[in-house]
Design a protein around this motif. Structure first.
Motif, PDB file in Angstrom:
ATOM      1  N   PRO A  94       0.799  -1.236   0.000  1.00 51.16           N
ATOM      2  CA  PRO A  94       0.000   0.000   0.000  1.00 51.16           C
ATOM      3  C   PRO A  94       0.827   1.279   0.000  1.00 51.16           C
ATOM      4  N   THR A  95       1.959   1.299   0.718  1.00 57.26           N
ATOM      5  CA  THR A  95       2.754   2.531   0.750  1.00 57.26           C
ATOM      6  C   THR A  95       3.399   2.823  -0.607  1.00 57.26           C
ATOM      7  N   LEU A  96       3.530   1.801  -1.448  1.00 53.24           N
ATOM      8  CA  LEU A  96       4.093   1.998  -2.785  1.00 53.24           C
ATOM      9  C   LEU A  96       3.011   2.176  -3.841  1.00 53.24           C
ATOM     10  N   TRP A  97       2.017   1.267  -3.823  1.00 50.55           N
ATOM     11  CA  TRP A  97       1.078   1.193  -4.935  1.00 50.55           C
ATOM     12  C   TRP A  97      -0.378   1.313  -4.505  1.00 50.55           C
ATOM     13  N   GLY A  98      -0.616   1.828  -3.311  1.00 57.70           N
ATOM     14  CA  GLY A  98      -1.979   2.092  -2.870  1.00 57.70           C
ATOM     15  C   GLY A  98      -2.803   0.827  -2.719  1.00 57.70           C
ATOM     16  N   ALA A  99      -4.016   0.869  -3.230  1.00 61.40           N
ATOM     17  CA  ALA A  99      -4.977  -0.216  -3.018  1.00 61.40           C
ATOM     18  C   ALA A  99      -4.852  -1.344  -4.034  1.00 61.40           C
ATOM     19  N   GLU A 100      -3.849  -1.316  -4.892  1.00 61.39           N
ATOM     20  CA  GLU A 100      -3.681  -2.398  -5.872  1.00 61.39           C
ATOM     21  C   GLU A 100      -3.523  -3.741  -5.156  1.00 61.39           C
ATOM     22  N   ARG A 101      -4.149  -4.766  -5.703  1.00 61.98           N
ATOM     23  CA  ARG A 101      -4.190  -6.060  -5.036  1.00 61.98           C
ATOM     24  C   ARG A 101      -3.360  -7.140  -5.731  1.00 61.98           C
ATOM     25  N   ASP A 102      -2.774  -6.839  -6.878  1.00 60.46           N
ATOM     26  CA  ASP A 102      -2.009  -7.846  -7.599  1.00 60.46           C
ATOM     27  C   ASP A 102      -0.694  -8.142  -6.888  1.00 60.46           C
ATOM     28  N   PRO A 103      -0.393  -9.414  -6.625  1.00 63.07           N
ATOM     29  CA  PRO A 103       0.909  -9.755  -6.042  1.00 63.07           C
ATOM     30  C   PRO A 103       2.045  -9.338  -6.983  1.00 63.07           C
ATOM     31  N   GLU A 104       3.207  -9.117  -6.408  1.00 59.68           N
ATOM     32  CA  GLU A 104       4.361  -8.685  -7.186  1.00 59.68           C
ATOM     33  C   GLU A 104       5.517  -9.664  -6.994  1.00 59.68           C
ATOM     34  N   PRO A 105       6.010 -10.288  -8.073  1.00 59.83           N
ATOM     35  CA  PRO A 105       7.125 -11.251  -7.965  1.00 59.83           C
ATOM     36  C   PRO A 105       8.465 -10.539  -7.822  1.00 59.83           C
ATOM     37  N   VAL A 106       8.709  -9.993  -6.649  1.00 60.58           N
ATOM     38  CA  VAL A 106       9.889  -9.145  -6.443  1.00 60.58           C
ATOM     39  C   VAL A 106      11.175  -9.916  -6.720  1.00 60.58           C
ATOM     40  N   ALA A 107      11.306 -11.108  -6.154  1.00 57.59           N
ATOM     41  CA  ALA A 107      12.539 -11.882  -6.350  1.00 57.59           C
ATOM     42  C   ALA A 107      12.769 -12.168  -7.828  1.00 57.59           C
ATOM     43  N   GLU A 108      11.713 -12.511  -8.538  1.00 57.70           N
ATOM     44  CA  GLU A 108      11.834 -12.794  -9.973  1.00 57.70           C
ATOM     45  C   GLU A 108      12.297 -11.564 -10.747  1.00 57.70           C
ATOM     46  N   ARG A 109      11.732 -10.393 -10.397  1.00 55.84           N
ATOM     47  CA  ARG A 109      12.114  -9.156 -11.085  1.00 55.84           C
ATOM     48  C   ARG A 109      13.560  -8.769 -10.761  1.00 55.84           C
ATOM     49  N   VAL A 110      13.976  -8.964  -9.524  1.00 55.00           N
ATOM     50  CA  VAL A 110      15.363  -8.666  -9.143  1.00 55.00           C
ATOM     51  C   VAL A 110      16.314  -9.639  -9.835  1.00 55.00           C
ATOM     52  N   ARG A 111      15.911 -10.901  -9.930  1.00 57.55           N
ATOM     53  CA  ARG A 111      16.759 -11.897 -10.592  1.00 57.55           C
ATOM     54  C   ARG A 111      16.933 -11.587 -12.073  1.00 57.55           C
ATOM     55  N   ALA A 112      15.940 -10.964 -12.673  1.00 53.84           N
ATOM     56  CA  ALA A 112      16.060 -10.580 -14.081  1.00 53.84           C
ATOM     57  C   ALA A 112      17.140  -9.521 -14.280  1.00 53.84           C
ATOM     58  N   ILE A 113      17.382  -8.706 -13.255  1.00 50.96           N
ATOM     59  CA  ILE A 113      18.439  -7.685 -13.336  1.00 50.96           C
ATOM     60  C   ILE A 113      19.797  -8.303 -13.047  1.00 50.96           C
ATOM     61  N   TRP A 114      19.856  -9.194 -12.028  1.00 50.81           N
ATOM     62  CA  TRP A 114      21.122  -9.814 -11.617  1.00 50.81           C
ATOM     63  C   TRP A 114      20.945 -11.334 -11.608  1.00 50.81           C
ATOM     64  N   PRO A 115      20.981 -11.964 -12.783  1.00 54.66           N
ATOM     65  CA  PRO A 115      20.654 -13.394 -12.876  1.00 54.66           C
ATOM     66  C   PRO A 115      21.626 -14.309 -12.143  1.00 54.66           C
ATOM     67  N   GLY A 116      22.830 -13.850 -11.859  1.00 58.21           N
ATOM     68  CA  GLY A 116      23.783 -14.726 -11.202  1.00 58.21           C
ATOM     69  C   GLY A 116      23.799 -14.636  -9.687  1.00 58.21           C
ATOM     70  N   ALA A 117      22.968 -13.793  -9.114  1.00 58.42           N
ATOM     71  CA  ALA A 117      23.026 -13.544  -7.667  1.00 58.42           C
ATOM     72  C   ALA A 117      22.153 -14.510  -6.882  1.00 58.42           C
ATOM     73  N   ARG A 118      22.530 -14.725  -5.638  1.00 57.99           N
ATOM     74  CA  ARG A 118      21.655 -15.407  -4.684  1.00 57.99           C
ATOM     75  C   ARG A 118      20.811 -14.329  -4.025  1.00 57.99           C
ATOM     76  N   ILE A 119      19.503 -14.512  -4.035  1.00 54.84           N
ATOM     77  CA  ILE A 119      18.585 -13.416  -3.699  1.00 54.84           C
ATOM     78  C   ILE A 119      17.645 -13.835  -2.583  1.00 54.84           C
ATOM     79  N   ARG A 120      17.438 -12.922  -1.645  1.00 55.18           N
ATOM     80  CA  ARG A 120      16.467 -13.115  -0.560  1.00 55.18           C
ATOM     81  C   ARG A 120      15.628 -11.854  -0.466  1.00 55.18           C
ATOM     82  N   VAL A 121      14.308 -12.004  -0.569  1.00 55.70           N
ATOM     83  CA  VAL A 121      13.375 -10.887  -0.427  1.00 55.70           C
ATOM     84  C   VAL A 121      12.528 -11.136   0.813  1.00 55.70           C
ATOM     85  N   VAL A 122      12.525 -10.181   1.731  1.00 51.88           N
ATOM     86  CA  VAL A 122      11.759 -10.313   2.974  1.00 51.88           C
ATOM     87  C   VAL A 122      11.049  -8.994   3.241  1.00 51.88           C
TER      88      VAL A 122
END
Length: 337
Positions: free
Chosen positions: A93-121
């Motif tokens: 909500p603090t970013l996108w208000g009342a939008e209800r669609d989930p966001e694949p954050v880890a997937e989007r970050v991995r697209a930028i840095w495909p070789g990294a080990r990634i943790r989203v919390v």
């Protein structure tokens, strides 16, 4: 990123500001940091949700470039909303208000840095690791800023449930009246809509309407030419520290529902250490913490608790989220946690 490979790229995404840092896993310290305004619905109200989402990842890449992190091996992202295992955010909500669609954050970050080990919390889950006194510590980490959030840590781990839905006290409904203020998530009467920095203008208008004379005599009224709609969190912090009686009453209105909610957490899980962080709470200072403690004491069964000792400010300042994310990286992938 450097020859040792023992640095993590860490992000702390907030509703107002996004911070990035390089954290040395071996030395357990931040090496460099960068920050920039977050592209959010409050800052870019005319932009679509999809556009805001894309701009967020562009910002992460830009901040990483400024840090010189062209090929990070390890990445931790603290995200302002509930995050399920695997790195998908359920809401923001603090970013996108009342939008209800989930966001694949880890997937989007991995697209930028495909070789990294990634943790989203969740951002409070990340920050909390910076405030734990030992590996098995219990604590409740609370932020009071542009929104309200919390995470309870038990035995050194955030208690969020199997789907990551727990620890979102800012969206607990505490006002069931028809005129309850609207939360940024689209619902009414949530704690965040009554008690955070963004709640200040509406709560000020409400209090001024109840006693126009008291407001007119206040130092705060003079600062806004008698218009309560112009009251903001920065003005409130200034006149609160000056001891203006009307402002003190306003801050009491903001502190009361938070204190009651913390009493509920204490009663439910028994945690006795509450670490309060966030720009609005820090700007108000120790007198605000005392008001929260008074409200918590009034809402709790008196078993001899000393709320003045149970509540404390987080002392890491703006870098708390980055330091916590770095310590989580060290815990996950090796290093001095």
């Amino acid at each position: 990123m450097g020859a040792t490979g023992m640095q993590a790229l860490v992000f702390d995404i907030g509703g107002t500001t996004t911070r990035a840092g390089l954290y040395d896993l071996g030395a357990a310290r931040l090496l460099r940091t960068e920050r920039a305004p977050t592209p959010s619905v409050s800052a870019c109200s005319s932009e679509s949700g999809r556009g805001l989402r894309d701009r967020l990842y562009d910002l992460l890449a830009c901040l990483a470039a400024r840090l010189g992190a062209d090929a990070p091996g390890y990445i931790v992202v603290g995200f302002p909303g509930p995050v399920r295992e695997g790195g998908t955010a359920l809401r923001a909500p603090t970013l996108w208000g009342a939008e209800r669609d989930p966001e694949p954050v880890a997937e989007r970050v991995r697209a930028i840095w495909p070789g990294a080990r990634i943790r989203v919390v969740n951002d409070l889950s990340a920050a909390g690791h910076g405030f734990l006194r030992h590996e098995h510590d219990d604590a409740c980490i609370v932020t009071v800023s542009s929104g309200i959030g919390h995470k309870v840590f038990l035995d050194g781990k955030p208690a969020v449930g199997p789907s990551g839905r727990g620890g979102e006290i800012g969206h607990l409904r505490v006002d069931f009246s028809d005129e309850a203020p609207l939360c940024e998530c689209g619902a009414r009467g949530h704690l965040g809509a009554l008690a955070c920095g963004r709640a200040v203008p509406e709560q000020a208008v409400r209090l001024a309407r109840r006693d126009p004379g008291a407001f007119a005599r206040s130092s705060l009224a003079a600062s806004v030419a008698g218009r309560a709609t112009r009251v903001d969190s920065h003005l409130v912090a200034r006149t609160f520290k000056m001891g203006d009686p009307w402002t003190v009453a306003l801050v009491g209105v903001l502190a009361a529902p938070l204190g009651q909610a913390l009493a509920g957490i204490h009663a439910a899980v028994g945690v006795e250490r509450f670490v309060i962080m966030g720009g609005f709470a820090q700007a108000l200072g120790a007198a605000y913490l005392a008001l929260v403690g008074q409200a918590a004491a009034a809402g709790a069964w008196d078993l001899g608790q000393e709320w003045g000792r149970m509540l404390e400010f987080g002392e890491m300042g703006d870098e708390a989220g980055l330091i916590g994310a770095g310590r989580l990286a060290a815990r996950e992938w090796g290093g001095a946690a």
